[in-house]
Design a protein around this motif. Structure first.
Motif, PDB file in Angstrom:
ATOM      1  N   LEU A  62       0.821  -1.208   0.000  1.00  0.00           N
ATOM      2  CA  LEU A  62       0.000   0.000   0.000  1.00  0.00           C
ATOM      3  C   LEU A  62       0.855   1.258   0.000  1.00  0.00           C
ATOM      4  N   ALA A  63       1.975   1.203   0.703  1.00  0.00           N
ATOM      5  CA  ALA A  63       2.874   2.366   0.770  1.00  0.00           C
ATOM      6  C   ALA A  63       3.829   2.417  -0.421  1.00  0.00           C
ATOM      7  N   SER A  64       3.776   1.380  -1.257  1.00  0.00           N
ATOM      8  CA  SER A  64       4.640   1.300  -2.453  1.00  0.00           C
ATOM      9  C   SER A  64       6.113   1.459  -2.100  1.00  0.00           C
ATOM     10  N   CYS A  65       6.531   0.776  -1.042  1.00  0.00           N
ATOM     11  CA  CYS A  65       7.929   0.904  -0.619  1.00  0.00           C
ATOM     12  C   CYS A  65       8.709  -0.392  -0.791  1.00  0.00           C
ATOM     13  N   ILE A  66       8.108  -1.395  -1.429  1.00  0.00           N
ATOM     14  CA  ILE A  66       8.784  -2.687  -1.558  1.00  0.00           C
ATOM     15  C   ILE A  66      10.037  -2.584  -2.408  1.00  0.00           C
ATOM     16  N   ASP A  67       9.910  -2.010  -3.603  1.00  0.00           N
ATOM     17  CA  ASP A  67      11.045  -1.991  -4.525  1.00  0.00           C
ATOM     18  C   ASP A  67      12.247  -1.270  -3.934  1.00  0.00           C
ATOM     19  N   SER A 124       9.639   7.801  -6.623  1.00  0.00           N
ATOM     20  CA  SER A 124       8.416   7.048  -6.346  1.00  0.00           C
ATOM     21  C   SER A 124       7.405   7.853  -5.547  1.00  0.00           C
ATOM     22  N   GLY A 125       7.885   8.877  -4.844  1.00  0.00           N
ATOM     23  CA  GLY A 125       7.034   9.608  -3.924  1.00  0.00           C
ATOM     24  C   GLY A 125       7.465   9.417  -2.482  1.00  0.00           C
ATOM     25  N   PHE A 126       8.380   8.467  -2.270  1.00  0.00           N
ATOM     26  CA  PHE A 126       8.917   8.262  -0.936  1.00  0.00           C
ATOM     27  C   PHE A 126       9.731   9.463  -0.492  1.00  0.00           C
ATOM     28  N   VAL A 127      10.596   9.952  -1.388  1.00  0.00           N
ATOM     29  CA  VAL A 127      11.368  11.174  -1.118  1.00  0.00           C
ATOM     30  C   VAL A 127      10.533  12.368  -1.554  1.00  0.00           C
ATOM     31  N   VAL A 128      10.393  13.329  -0.674  1.00  0.00           N
ATOM     32  CA  VAL A 128       9.490  14.464  -0.902  1.00  0.00           C
ATOM     33  C   VAL A 128      10.226  15.631  -1.557  1.00  0.00           C
ATOM     34  N   LYS A 144      -4.582   7.666   3.531  1.00  0.00           N
ATOM     35  CA  LYS A 144      -5.521   7.474   4.648  1.00  0.00           C
ATOM     36  C   LYS A 144      -4.765   7.116   5.915  1.00  0.00           C
ATOM     37  N   GLN A 145      -3.698   6.342   5.754  1.00  0.00           N
ATOM     38  CA  GLN A 145      -2.855   6.018   6.904  1.00  0.00           C
ATOM     39  C   GLN A 145      -2.178   7.280   7.433  1.00  0.00           C
ATOM     40  N   VAL A 146      -1.728   8.133   6.528  1.00  0.00           N
ATOM     41  CA  VAL A 146      -1.088   9.392   6.921  1.00  0.00           C
ATOM     42  C   VAL A 146      -2.083  10.266   7.681  1.00  0.00           C
ATOM     43  N   GLU A 147      -3.313  10.359   7.159  1.00  0.00           N
ATOM     44  CA  GLU A 147      -4.344  11.168   7.825  1.00  0.00           C
ATOM     45  C   GLU A 147      -4.632  10.636   9.224  1.00  0.00           C
ATOM     46  N   ASN A 198       1.848   6.312  -2.953  1.00  0.00           N
ATOM     47  CA  ASN A 198       0.559   5.735  -3.335  1.00  0.00           C
ATOM     48  C   ASN A 198      -0.559   6.549  -2.683  1.00  0.00           C
ATOM     49  N   PRO A 199      -1.448   7.147  -3.474  1.00  0.00           N
ATOM     50  CA  PRO A 199      -2.538   7.958  -2.899  1.00  0.00           C
ATOM     51  C   PRO A 199      -3.391   7.185  -1.900  1.00  0.00           C
ATOM     52  N   ARG A 200      -3.509   5.862  -2.073  1.00  0.00           N
ATOM     53  CA  ARG A 200      -4.335   5.071  -1.154  1.00  0.00           C
ATOM     54  C   ARG A 200      -3.717   5.000   0.242  1.00  0.00           C
TER      55      ARG A 200
END
Length: 285
Positions: free
Chosen positions: A95-100, A278-282, A216-219, A211-213
């Protein structure tokens, strides 16, 4: 004929090795085939996978070593991340798209010894949980004794490369050792973890915008007042605020439990993460 005989002998030896390993670690069968083959083909690795680990905690992490200047010694438990061991220890990884990114860092191709032995520790947890917990308790005792002699505070981070709800498995150990001075802490991507006493086990939420999904965890983490760790592109790009919360410098040490809740722990990309898109680094606009 000799070539056929030699192949047969090698095949027989491999099957014998595999059986000996599975006798000790039944979950070995869940490993990816390429990883199983590498372990079975190695004289050293195949022999070591017929034994249980003698040590769980690592004290050589460069960032946790920095914590010793604050008179805190941290032991970190590194398991095989995500599903690398055939058992998922990071439930939010997809969900967090952090596997790779995580597996690239861990070295997913030709397995190196450090990853191989993280796999063994992970199988140890799933196949021998009581022995695992007993060894962890033994190492916590050693850490407490070591720190007492040197006037240091002992700390343990059990999720160095995993996201297990340890509060559901070793809470009594956490409470007992906390009374003896141990600081338990971790990062997590699971926002709804219920910690009976955060003075015993301190969590910092780990942000990902990949990942936009996952937002919700962030919120949820924001609503619950977590401190949130965020990796920015460069140190110079770290803003004064992010997600409506003030940013503090988190790059000096790994000792998150010393910091207040409701803040952004600002880190900046290093090594391969500098090119992460990927979006992990802001990237702050």
């Amino acid at each position: 004929m000799n070539a056929i005989s030699n192949d047969f002998i090698k095949s027989f030896e491999a099957l014998a090795r595999l059986k000996r390993i599975i006798d000790v670690y039944p979950s070995f069968v869940n490993l990816p085939d390429d990883v199983k083959n590498q372990i079975v083909a190695s004289d050293k690795w195949s022999a070591d996978f017929t034994k249980l680990p003698e040590r769980l905690l690592n004290f050589a992490n460069a960032k946790t070593i920095k914590g010793e200047k604050k008179e805190i010694r941290t032991g970190v438990l590194y398991l095989a991340p995500a599903s690398l061991s055939g058992r998922n220890v990071c439930p939010m990884a997809k969900l967090a798209s952090c596997i790779d990114g995580c597996l690239n860092t861990a070295g997913r191709g030709q397995m190196q010894s450090v990853q191989i032995y993280r796999i063994r520790k992970t199988l140890f947890w799933f196949d021998h949980p009581d022995a695992f917990k007993a060894l962890l308790a033994k190492e916590a005792d050693k850490l407490i004794a070591y720190c007492a002699k040197r006037d240091l505070t002992p700390a343990i981070r059990p999720n160095g490369t995993s996201d297990i709800r340890w509060e559901n498995h070793i809470w009594s150990l956490m409470v007992a050792t906390s009374k003896r001075g141990v600081k338990w802490y971790d990062y997590t991507k699971i926002a709804n973890r219920i910690i009976p006493d955060t003075s015993v086990y301190d969590l910092t939420f780990s942000y990902s915008g990949a990942n936009p999904r996952y937002l919700k965890q962030v919120e949820t983490a924001i609503q619950l007042g977590y401190r949130i760790a965020v990796v920015f592109r460069t140190r110079e790009s770290i803003p004064a605020e992010f997600l409506g919360m003030p940013c503090i410098d988190g790059d000096d040490t790994d000792l998150r439990f010393l910091e207040p809740s409701g803040v952004i722990v600002a880190l900046y990309a290093k090594g391969g993460a500098k090119t992460d898109r990927s979006g992990f680094v802001v990237d702050v606009q």
